[in-house]
Design an enzyme around this catalytic site. Structure first.
Site, PDB file in Angstrom:
ATOM      1  NE  ARG A  17      -7.615  -8.682  -1.207  1.00  0.00           N
ATOM      2  CZ  ARG A  17      -7.161  -7.786  -2.079  1.00  0.00           C
ATOM      3  NH1 ARG A  17      -6.359  -6.811  -1.665  1.00  0.00           N
ATOM      4  NH2 ARG A  17      -7.516  -7.850  -3.348  1.00  0.00           N
ATOM      5  CE  LYS A  35      -4.317  -1.551   0.001  1.00  0.00           C
ATOM      6  NZ  LYS A  35      -5.208  -1.574   1.157  1.00  0.00           N
TER       7      LYS A  35
END
Length: 369
Positions: free
Chosen positions: A339, A304
């Site tokens: 995840r 991210k």
């Protein structure tokens, strides 16, 4: 006047014996907590904060206003709740240890690996590699939800994800579908998916909750501030940790009202979705709080933007170290599902982390007696 209470674990320990038994097993995970902040908010402002331990929590509960006493008792019960395994088709995924969910994007424009798995053959090979590396679930997605990404027509999304799901299911993998559209959910479940991962928290498509309730499948409700096509819009918070907690509780309650069984609900704080770097860091440091909602947690922080922001603007493909650091932070907080793009590396980190935890439960060398 509106009062709300939050019980936030703030003292995490490797095992209960280090606190002479005065610790709880956090949400049935391999994380333990010995100290807690009990926070009272009134009209959005913190008006009182108590510190408690398992042997003093009843005293603190007694000091709370009657209007929040029942909620506090439920949150405490949730913090000690051991979640049963996920039954995903023929596969059982235990939630008493961290599990790794592998990301399989069959999109041309995902922020990290767009286009890498466009063909059925490439998707099948990637899925097989993730399963072999230790992924418990393969999460198949056919629409990018990165900032600025264009919406995908549901027919195109179905054409992308169904072949990948069928391939994953044929090899015996547990499969989830990453979508916010009811028609895609239905097609994916028919193709062999057993879990729905909805980044809109069932707010995007008015039929979604009905589909989940009728199929009886588990669903991940993620927090994102946007209510339209752009899930990143509207990310303004008075206090991001409490606001996300409250919003996830609201979406959970709406799911329950729609007939979705509580045991089928998982929650995701939505790292990176409509949140600043400071917001994301605050949520990471408060992850144990979200167990108080009473559902297994999923964490999606792999590659991210916050990692690049803390790493001299490292590109998406250069964020492995940061991804592992955030995954381990989540494991320390008792998060059940992680995840990730880099399955083998995360599984290795998880295995080492678990070895340390197992050893801590039997290490009495620093205790008297």
């Amino acid at each position: 006047m509106s009062d709300r209470v939050y019980i936030r674990p703030i003292g995490l320990v490797p095992g209960p014996q280090s606190e002479h038994g005065n610790a709880i097993r956090l949400a049935g995970s391999m994380a333990y907590a010995s100290r807690f902040a009990v926070i009272l908010r009134r009209d959005g402002e913190i008006v009182e904060r108590w510190l408690a331990a398992p042997d003093t929590i009843d005293d603190v509960m007694g000091a709370l206003p009657d209007s929040v006493g029942g909620d506090a008792e439920q949150q405490w019960a949730n913090l000690t709740l051991a979640h049963p395994p996920l039954e995903l088709g023929s596969r059982t995924v235990r939630l008493d240890q961290p599990q790794v969910m592998g990301i399989l994007n069959v999109t041309p424009d995902s922020f990290s690996d767009g286009g890498a798995h466009d063909s059925p053959e490439a998707a099948r090979e990637a899925a097989a590699a993730m399963v072999e590396a230790g992924a418990s679930i393969i999460d198949v997605g056919g629409e990018s939800t990165r900032p600025g990404a264009k919406a995908v027509w549901e027919g195109d999304e179905i054409e992308r994800v169904v072949p990948a799901i069928e391939a994953c299911s044929a090899m015996g993998a547990a499969v989830s579908i990453d979508t916010r559209k009811a028609a895609v959910m239905e097609a994916a479940l028919d193709a062999g998916a057993a879990l729905v991962n909805d980044v809109s928290g069932l707010t995007h498509d008015p039929r979604s909750a009905e589909v989940i309730a009728s199929r009886g499948c588990p669903v991940v409700l993620m927090h994102a501030p946007g209510t339209g096509e752009d899930l990143h819009e509207g990310g303004e918070y008075s206090s991001v940790v409490f606001d996300v907690f409250d919003e996830l509780r609201s979406r959970r309650d709406e799911a329950l009202e729609a007939g979705i069984d509580a045991s089928r609900i998982l929650l995701d704080p939505g790292i990176g979705f409509g949140k600043s770097l400071a917001d994301n860091l605050a949520l990471f440091n408060a992850l144990p709080l979200f167990h108080a909602l009473g559902h297994p947690l999923l964490l999606g922080a792999s590659r991210k933007r916050l990692i690049g922001a803390l790493s001299n603007e490292a590109g998406a493909g250069e964020r492995l170290g940061g991804s592992i650091a955030l995954a381990v932070k989540g494991m320390d907080a008792g998060v059940q599902l992680h995840r990730v793009h880099d399955v083998a590396e995360t599984v290795q980190a998880r295995n080492v982390w678990r070895g340390l935890r197992d050893a801590a439960l039997t290490d009495f060398g620093d205790l008297p007696g």
